[in-house]
Design a protein around this motif. Structure first.
Motif, PDB file in Angstrom:
ATOM      1  N   PHE A  22      34.774  46.639  29.097  1.00  0.00           N
ATOM      2  CA  PHE A  22      34.543  45.539  30.027  1.00  0.00           C
ATOM      3  C   PHE A  22      35.161  44.238  29.546  1.00  0.00           C
ATOM      4  O   PHE A  22      35.542  43.398  30.366  1.00  0.00           O
ATOM      5  CB  PHE A  22      33.059  45.377  30.342  1.00  0.00           C
ATOM      6  N   ALA A  23      35.307  44.058  28.250  1.00  0.00           N
ATOM      7  CA  ALA A  23      36.006  42.874  27.753  1.00  0.00           C
ATOM      8  C   ALA A  23      37.457  42.903  28.230  1.00  0.00           C
ATOM      9  O   ALA A  23      38.029  41.872  28.583  1.00  0.00           O
ATOM     10  CB  ALA A  23      35.941  42.801  26.229  1.00  0.00           C
ATOM     11  N   PHE A  24      38.043  44.085  28.270  1.00  0.00           N
ATOM     12  CA  PHE A  24      39.437  44.216  28.702  1.00  0.00           C
ATOM     13  C   PHE A  24      39.542  44.286  30.224  1.00  0.00           C
ATOM     14  O   PHE A  24      40.276  43.530  30.851  1.00  0.00           O
ATOM     15  CB  PHE A  24      40.084  45.444  28.066  1.00  0.00           C
ATOM     16  N   LEU A  25      38.828  45.216  30.838  1.00  0.00           N
ATOM     17  CA  LEU A  25      38.931  45.400  32.289  1.00  0.00           C
ATOM     18  C   LEU A  25      38.263  44.278  33.062  1.00  0.00           C
ATOM     19  O   LEU A  25      38.608  44.018  34.210  1.00  0.00           O
ATOM     20  CB  LEU A  25      38.330  46.748  32.698  1.00  0.00           C
ATOM     21  N   GLY A  26      37.312  43.611  32.428  1.00  0.00           N
ATOM     22  CA  GLY A  26      36.637  42.500  33.076  1.00  0.00           C
ATOM     23  C   GLY A  26      37.462  41.230  33.092  1.00  0.00           C
ATOM     24  O   GLY A  26      37.129  40.276  33.788  1.00  0.00           O
ATOM     25  N   LYS A  27      38.537  41.211  32.332  1.00  0.00           N
ATOM     26  CA  LYS A  27      39.431  40.056  32.349  1.00  0.00           C
ATOM     27  C   LYS A  27      40.045  39.982  33.736  1.00  0.00           C
ATOM     28  O   LYS A  27      40.547  40.986  34.248  1.00  0.00           O
ATOM     29  CB  LYS A  27      40.512  40.226  31.287  1.00  0.00           C
ATOM     30  N   ARG A  28      39.981  38.820  34.344  1.00  0.00           N
ATOM     31  CA  ARG A  28      40.420  38.690  35.730  1.00  0.00           C
ATOM     32  C   ARG A  28      41.792  39.311  35.944  1.00  0.00           C
ATOM     33  O   ARG A  28      42.721  39.035  35.202  1.00  0.00           O
ATOM     34  CB  ARG A  28      40.459  37.217  36.131  1.00  0.00           C
ATOM     35  N   ILE A  32      42.135  45.115  38.753  1.00  0.00           N
ATOM     36  CA  ILE A  32      42.732  45.088  40.086  1.00  0.00           C
ATOM     37  C   ILE A  32      44.211  45.483  40.019  1.00  0.00           C
ATOM     38  O   ILE A  32      44.708  46.213  40.881  1.00  0.00           O
ATOM     39  CB  ILE A  32      42.545  43.698  40.730  1.00  0.00           C
ATOM     40  N   LEU A  33      44.904  45.031  38.988  1.00  0.00           N
ATOM     41  CA  LEU A  33      46.302  45.435  38.817  1.00  0.00           C
ATOM     42  C   LEU A  33      46.420  46.940  38.622  1.00  0.00           C
ATOM     43  O   LEU A  33      47.295  47.589  39.213  1.00  0.00           O
ATOM     44  CB  LEU A  33      46.921  44.720  37.620  1.00  0.00           C
ATOM     45  N   LEU A  34      45.549  47.502  37.805  1.00  0.00           N
ATOM     46  CA  LEU A  34      45.581  48.954  37.594  1.00  0.00           C
ATOM     47  C   LEU A  34      45.324  49.683  38.908  1.00  0.00           C
ATOM     48  O   LEU A  34      46.006  50.660  39.231  1.00  0.00           O
ATOM     49  CB  LEU A  34      44.557  49.361  36.537  1.00  0.00           C
ATOM     50  N   ASP A  61      51.474  37.487  32.379  1.00  0.00           N
ATOM     51  CA  ASP A  61      50.616  37.668  31.194  1.00  0.00           C
ATOM     52  C   ASP A  61      49.840  38.973  31.268  1.00  0.00           C
ATOM     53  O   ASP A  61      49.769  39.726  30.296  1.00  0.00           O
ATOM     54  CB  ASP A  61      49.628  36.511  31.052  1.00  0.00           C
ATOM     55  N   ARG A  62      49.229  39.244  32.423  1.00  0.00           N
ATOM     56  CA  ARG A  62      48.405  40.449  32.557  1.00  0.00           C
ATOM     57  C   ARG A  62      49.250  41.711  32.458  1.00  0.00           C
ATOM     58  O   ARG A  62      48.853  42.687  31.837  1.00  0.00           O
ATOM     59  CB  ARG A  62      47.620  40.441  33.862  1.00  0.00           C
ATOM     60  N   LEU A  63      50.422  41.707  33.091  1.00  0.00           N
ATOM     61  CA  LEU A  63      51.294  42.875  33.006  1.00  0.00           C
ATOM     62  C   LEU A  63      51.739  43.109  31.566  1.00  0.00           C
ATOM     63  O   LEU A  63      51.782  44.249  31.100  1.00  0.00           O
ATOM     64  CB  LEU A  63      52.509  42.713  33.924  1.00  0.00           C
ATOM     65  N   GLY A  64      52.051  42.041  30.862  1.00  0.00           N
ATOM     66  CA  GLY A  64      52.424  42.167  29.455  1.00  0.00           C
ATOM     67  C   GLY A  64      51.300  42.766  28.635  1.00  0.00           C
ATOM     68  O   GLY A  64      51.526  43.642  27.782  1.00  0.00           O
ATOM     69  N   GLU A  65      50.079  42.317  28.894  1.00  0.00           N
ATOM     70  CA  GLU A  65      48.918  42.841  28.180  1.00  0.00           C
ATOM     71  C   GLU A  65      48.701  44.317  28.491  1.00  0.00           C
ATOM     72  O   GLU A  65      48.459  45.129  27.590  1.00  0.00           O
ATOM     73  CB  GLU A  65      47.687  42.017  28.567  1.00  0.00           C
ATOM     74  N   LEU A  66      48.806  44.684  29.756  1.00  0.00           N
ATOM     75  CA  LEU A  66      48.629  46.081  30.149  1.00  0.00           C
ATOM     76  C   LEU A  66      49.719  46.968  29.548  1.00  0.00           C
ATOM     77  O   LEU A  66      49.450  48.114  29.173  1.00  0.00           O
ATOM     78  CB  LEU A  66      48.604  46.205  31.675  1.00  0.00           C
ATOM     79  N   CYS A  67      50.918  46.440  29.429  1.00  0.00           N
ATOM     80  CA  CYS A  67      52.008  47.190  28.787  1.00  0.00           C
ATOM     81  C   CYS A  67      51.749  47.338  27.287  1.00  0.00           C
ATOM     82  O   CYS A  67      51.947  48.428  26.726  1.00  0.00           O
ATOM     83  CB  CYS A  67      53.349  46.505  29.026  1.00  0.00           C
ATOM     84  N   ARG A  68      51.303  46.265  26.637  1.00  0.00           N
ATOM     85  CA  ARG A  68      51.064  46.314  25.184  1.00  0.00           C
ATOM     86  C   ARG A  68      50.016  47.349  24.799  1.00  0.00           C
ATOM     87  O   ARG A  68      50.118  47.972  23.746  1.00  0.00           O
ATOM     88  CB  ARG A  68      50.635  44.938  24.662  1.00  0.00           C
TER      89      ARG A  68
END
Length: 119
Positions: A22-28, A32-34, A61-68
């Motif tokens: 939830f710390a990760f998926l709860g980040k705005r 929703i992107l996934l 930023d969010r796409l970069g985080e999801l890729c990382r």
């Protein structure tokens, strides 16, 4: 997920796995992107249109985080014109049943979103 003992036993502790998730998926926007990429690969502009209210810098930023973390892959398309496509990886796709269950639960149990609460 484990459930702690009844009253009188050892004190309950939070579930570390749920806390991390939830710390990760709860980040705005992360969840929703996934969910948006569950419908197939998409370019940056398409994602911007699909998610009203997200700024381009936050989307980047969010796409970069999801890729990382390995949930989304980024592929550069040779041009002209050059382009970038994002899609779920196998690890990202493994989250879809949980995201679907959360979406179903929200539809059944939460009031409809207000003007700032939805897509």
């Amino acid at each position: 997920m484990t459930v702690g003992p009844e009253v009188g036993g050892t004190p309950r502790a939070c579930d570390a796995g749920l806390a991390r998730a939830f710390a990760f998926l709860g980040k705005r926007w992360n969840g929703i992107l996934l969910g948006t990429l569950a419908h197939g690969p998409a370019g940056f502009a398409e994602l911007t249109r699909a998610l009203p209210g997200i700024s381009e810098s936050v989307l980047s930023d969010r796409l970069g985080e999801l890729c990382r973390v390995g949930l989304v892959s980024r592929t550069v398309r040779e041009g002209p014109p050059l382009g970038v496509t994002y899609q779920l990886t196998e690890r990202g796709g493994a989250l879809l049943p949980a995201l679907d269950a959360l979406a179903h639960w929200a539809q059944e149990n939460l009031p409809a979103a207000g003007p700032r609460g939805g897509c």
